[in-house]
Enzyme design. Structure first.
Site: not given
Ligand SMILES: Nc1nc2c(ncn2[C@@H]2O[C@H](COP(=O)(O)OP(=O)(O)O)[C@@H](O)[C@H]2O)c(=O)[nH]1
Ligand SMILES: [Mg+2]
Length: 423
Positions: A310-312, A347
């Site tokens: 999950f990443e925004i 990241h």
């Protein structure tokens, strides 16, 4: 006279019959009208319960037509729901995209064989969030997407769907990698039963997610992304535009779950990061999150990372010179192939060192599952307000293997009531 009256009655009767036949035939000539009125009823009922956020049938038809004519590109939604339908839930944002949307997209890396697993994810993302916003969805693959994948995903999404092929140089061994050494590592990891340790494709995937997805030609058009993987779950309604939230609050990267990485997959990653810091001290920002990543001021890595399935996040940040220099440095040290560096620690370390603390965000109200961990908001009121269906007992946030406590501590954030009971 009596005969004339009778004739007049016959004529009147015939006239009435003609009118009745005309009405019957005109209402049955379009099954579509029946469908529309049924759909209107459904729409009306659903908007009574949910606030008026359902699509108008006319618009749905228009979108279908648009998608057929332009190969999965639908016109951006424009018309809000009928003003006459009472919107009982005034806290809801404007129901449809109306030109005020952010320049954002969902992005999914997937194989054709992932179709049914990604279908489940899309359905949840659409139901819980995107049916109100209709953001685009970019699918990327190292092989061409087949018809089934395209059909199923296009049918499930409310925004435009776009399908990208990954260029071979982004999904292959770079020339500076010693293939024999990489093969020996895979064999050793296979024997030691390290998860995905013997996989070549998993390594390409991790490297691609670390350094290339944001540079795919399709992604160049966007400023914001939300990464979605197959078989995830969303447990709560998300009643605001998360992309807008990121922009308005000057956030660049976000997470819902954090944990410790398997040490065996990244034994020299921190050495490589230290080399980068030495080479490019100008890219390390003040007021960063080193305290999240290291317990000794940067000498060693504590293996905490944000779970990147999950990443925004902000694509311009990933495309910045700072991030690209960082990725190139790591890539040349070879750990994507000589070890099994994951995109999550890659990241996370970048976000931790090259973004200010206040540019990171924990999305507490996005309740989420990716096997085997769940983020379920601790605060009962948050769960009730957002119609969550997760079991708070499954919440991983305060578990000893989660790093979320540490994130709260370095940011002086108050933990929610009851967190101790979930430790
Ligand atoms: N196109 C493509 N996508 C892949 C490949 N391997 C993994 N993925 C995708 O990469 C993401 C991560 O893979 P996944 O199997 O979920 O890894 P995990 O979550 O770490 O267990 C998912 O979106 C997968 O669909 C591959 O070989 N080709
Ligand atoms: Mg996954």
């Amino acid at each position: 006279m009596a005969g004339t009256a009778r004739y007049l009655r016959y004529i009147l009767f015939a006239f009435v019959c003609i009118i009745v036949i005309f009405f019957i035939s005109s209402s049955s000539s379009g099954p579509r009208q029946h469908l529309q009125s049924a759909s209107d009823i459904l729409k009306e009922q659903s908007s009574k319960w949910r606030g008026s956020d359902a699509q108008t049938p006319a618009k749905a038809d228009a979108e279908k037509a648009g998608s057929a004519a332009t190969a999965h590109v639908r016109p951006a939604a424009a018309t809000p729901m009928s003003a006459t339908t009472p919107n009982l839930k005034t806290s809801l944002p404007p129901p449809k995209a109306d030109g005020s949307r952010m320049n954002a997209t969902f992005v999914t890396l997937a194989r054709n064989s992932d179709v049914w697993e990604i279908a489940r994810s899309i359905r949840q993302v659409e139901d819980r969030f995107n049916k109100r916003y209709n953001y685009d969805w970019v699918f990327l693959n190292d092989a061409p997407f087949d018809d089934t994948f395209r059909k199923v995903t296009t049918a499930l999404t409310s925004g435009n769907t776009r399908y990208g092929l990954i260029p071979e140089q982004h999904w292959s061994f770079p020339s500076f990698i010693d293939q024999e050494r990489a093969a020996a590592v895979r064999e050793d990891m296979r024997e030691r039963k390290i998860i995905y340790g013997d996989s070549i494709s998993y390594r390409h995937m991790c490297r691609y997610e670390s350094g290339f997805f944001f540079r795919h030609p399709l992604m160049l058009e966007y400023e914001w992304y939300w990464r979605v993987e197959p078989s995830i779950e969303l447990f709560c309604d998300i009643e605001y535009d998360t992309f807008r939230f990121m922009a308005e609050n000057k956030k660049k990267y976000s997470f819902v779950l954090s944990l410790y990485e398997y040490v065996e997959t990244i034994p020299t990653l921190w050495e490589s990061v230290k080399g980068f810091i030495k080479e490019h001290p100008e890219h390390i920002v003040e007021n960063n999150s080193m305290g999240f990543l290291s317990d000794d001021g940067g000498k060693s890595y504590n293996h905490c990372h944000f779970w990147s399935n999950f990443e925004i996040g902000n694509l311009d940040w990933l495309r910045s010179k700072a991030y690209v220099d960082y990725f190139d440095h790591l890539d040349h040290d070879g750990g994507f192939f000589y070890e099994r560096w994951g995109d999550a620690p890659v990241h996370s370390i970048a976000a931790g060192l090259m973004l200010r603390k206040d540019e990171l965000h924990f999305f507490n109200d996005i309740a989420y599952y990716h096997v085997p961990f769940t983020h379920c908001p601790t605060d009962e009121q948050v769960r009730l307000d957002n119609k969550c269906h997760c079991n708070p007992k499954d919440n991983f946030d305060w578990n000893g293997y989660s790093c979320t406590s540490r994130f709260f501590e370095i940011n002086s954030m108050k933990k929610p009531e009851g967190w101790e009971k979930q430790q």
